[in-house]
Scaffold this motif. Structure first.
Motif, PDB file in Angstrom:
ATOM      1  N   THR A 110       0.818  -1.206   0.000  1.00 59.63           N
ATOM      2  CA  THR A 110       0.000   0.000   0.000  1.00 59.63           C
ATOM      3  C   THR A 110       0.858   1.266   0.000  1.00 59.63           C
ATOM      4  O   THR A 110       1.980   1.253   0.519  1.00 59.63           O
ATOM      5  N   PRO A 111       0.318   2.377  -0.610  1.00 56.81           N
ATOM      6  CA  PRO A 111      -1.027   2.463  -1.177  1.00 56.81           C
ATOM      7  C   PRO A 111      -1.130   1.712  -2.503  1.00 56.81           C
ATOM      8  O   PRO A 111      -0.254   1.788  -3.347  1.00 56.81           O
TER       9      PRO A 111
ATOM     10  N   SER B 260      -7.639  -0.085  -3.744  1.00 54.27           N
ATOM     11  CA  SER B 260      -8.373  -0.217  -2.482  1.00 54.27           C
ATOM     12  C   SER B 260      -9.394  -1.341  -2.483  1.00 54.27           C
ATOM     13  O   SER B 260      -9.928  -1.699  -1.428  1.00 54.27           O
TER      14      SER B 260
ATOM     15  N   PRO C 203      -1.485  -5.521   5.049  1.00 58.77           N
ATOM     16  CA  PRO C 203      -0.993  -4.351   4.310  1.00 58.77           C
ATOM     17  C   PRO C 203       0.512  -4.209   4.455  1.00 58.77           C
ATOM     18  O   PRO C 203       1.026  -3.890   5.525  1.00 58.77           O
TER      19      PRO C 203
ATOM     20  N   PHE D 129       6.563   6.091  -2.591  1.00 56.06           N
ATOM     21  CA  PHE D 129       5.657   5.099  -3.188  1.00 56.06           C
ATOM     22  C   PHE D 129       6.382   4.026  -3.990  1.00 56.06           C
ATOM     23  O   PHE D 129       5.748   3.186  -4.627  1.00 56.06           O
TER      24      PHE D 129
ATOM     25  N   THR E 201      -0.807   5.277  -7.521  1.00 58.42           N
ATOM     26  CA  THR E 201       0.403   6.045  -7.802  1.00 58.42           C
ATOM     27  C   THR E 201       0.718   6.116  -9.291  1.00 58.42           C
ATOM     28  O   THR E 201       1.337   7.079  -9.747  1.00 58.42           O
TER      29      THR E 201
ATOM     30  N   LEU F 286      -4.890   9.621   0.639  1.00 59.95           N
ATOM     31  CA  LEU F 286      -3.482   9.881   0.930  1.00 59.95           C
ATOM     32  C   LEU F 286      -3.337  11.336   1.361  1.00 59.95           C
ATOM     33  O   LEU F 286      -3.621  12.242   0.564  1.00 59.95           O
TER      34      LEU F 286
END
Length: 362
Positions: free
Chosen positions: A114-115, A118, A133, A140, A168, A332
């Motif tokens: 993550t991110p 979702s 997670p 990122f 991202t 975020l």
């Protein structure tokens, strides 16, 4: 009035809200990574004819295994894939749900970095799979060593890797995929929903699929094909993986109309994929202009861009919405995501961002 709390719903579902981005009537909608270009009229006509040809036989169930469609998808993907190595369902979400039903479930775990997308933890929740997670770097990024260390620590039954990653936008180095495969005890799923938008030189996980029976690559027709309303996702994997998901798929899960429409779209893929280059141009325009204004922007191989707003992202989101531009708040802190639209839509977003920046300097 009865509420969810009044029903004997599962305890782990209490207090949750359904997945979904806001669907608001605004002039510029750039929040769900849809293809902003409408389906070309000749393709509309071809899909209409294909669907119409199925109408008289709607009293019959469709091809349960969608063999003709899977053969077409294998032909599109290339890499020597055969119909036995491809499976299709109602969007890549259903594909990934079926994978978790087959390889996850109670007493098993799934891990993602993550991110990331979702829906993956929500799919894990729905299938009774414990979600782990794992972490990316502050920028990122994700290296092979970092991924391997976390997979070794948790030994998950399913690993999700997104390439390009959502939200991202950056594609993975193929070395990350192969390194994870070398240490993962279970299945490794590479979500390539945005693969067609990747920058030149980006290598698909399809290239490392031969001889790796625990690797699965998932794709969708929702993005590059502009077929989001058609709901068609698919996977490429070892034939044994296809056999496994057939154990858990619902009978006749793909309607005859969906199969016909998807096959017609694939037959006209040159026309549909003709918008990919234009979308990439607008994506790169967004990256260049926002960086030129001093904002941090993630490298993107997708049809969207993640950018830093320099403050409370919820306030920036509202300000853009007030200007008629809907983008995505992915949760975020300090960052928002925008889909690359048509030149006019991209221009509207950049103009709204310029005004937002000016107001903050006042």
């Amino acid at each position: 009035m009865t509420t969810l709390d009044d029903l004997p719903i599962r305890d782990d579902l209490r207090g949750l809200t359904p997945y979904g981005a806001p669907q608001l009537a605004v002039p510029v909608r750039l929040n769900t990574n849809e293809n902003s270009y409408p389906v070309p009229e000749p393709v509309v006509e071809a899909i209409g004819k294909a669907v119409a040809a199925e109408l008289r036989d709607l009293n019959r169930y469709p091809d349960r295994d969608a063999v003709a469609l899977r053969a077409d998808l294998a032909g599109y993907l290339g890499h020597g894939l055969t119909v036995e190595q491809v499976w299709a369902a109602n969007g890549s979400n259903e594909i990934q749900q079926q994978l978790l039903q087959a390889f996850g479930g109670p007493g098993r775990t799934a891990l993602g970095f993550t991110p990331a997308y979702s829906m993956h933890p929500l799919l894990a929740l729905g299938t009774g799979t414990r979600w782990i997670p794992a972490a990316r770097r502050v920028d990122f990024g994700l290296t092979a060593d970092e991924a391997v260390a976390q997979v070794r620590e948790h030994a998950p039954d399913v690993v999700f890797l997104c390439s390009p990653n959502n939200p991202t936008g950056t594609a993975l180095d193929p070395a990350v995929v192969t390194a994870v495969l070398d240490v993962a005890p279970g299945m490794v799923v590479v979500d390539e929903a945005y693969a067609e938008f990747a920058r030149p030189g980006t290598v698909s996980a399809l290239a490392v699929l031969p001889g790796r029976p625990r690797l699965v690559v998932t794709r969708t027709m929702s993005k590059a094909f502009g077929f989001a309303g058609g709901r068609l996702g698919y996977l490429a994997a070892d034939p044994a993986v296809v056999q496994a998901v057939q154990l858990v798929r619902l009978p006749y899960h793909l309607s005859a109309l969906t199969q016909a429409a998807a096959r017609a779209a694939l037959a006209h893929r040159d026309a549909l994929l003709g918008t990919v280059a234009a979308t990439m141009e607008q994506r790169d325009r967004i990256v260049a202009e926002l960086r030129g204004r001093g904002l941090r922007v993630a490298d993107s191989d997708a049809n969207f861009v993640l950018f830093e707003v320099g403050g409370d992202q919820s306030v920036a989101w509202r300000a853009l919405l007030d200007a008629g531009v809907l983008v995505r708040d992915v949760g975020l802190p300090g960052w928002l995501r925008v889909t690359a639209g048509t030149p006019a839509e991209t221009g509207a977003f950049l103009s709204a961002m310029k005004k937002l920046s000016w107001e903050r300097e006042e």
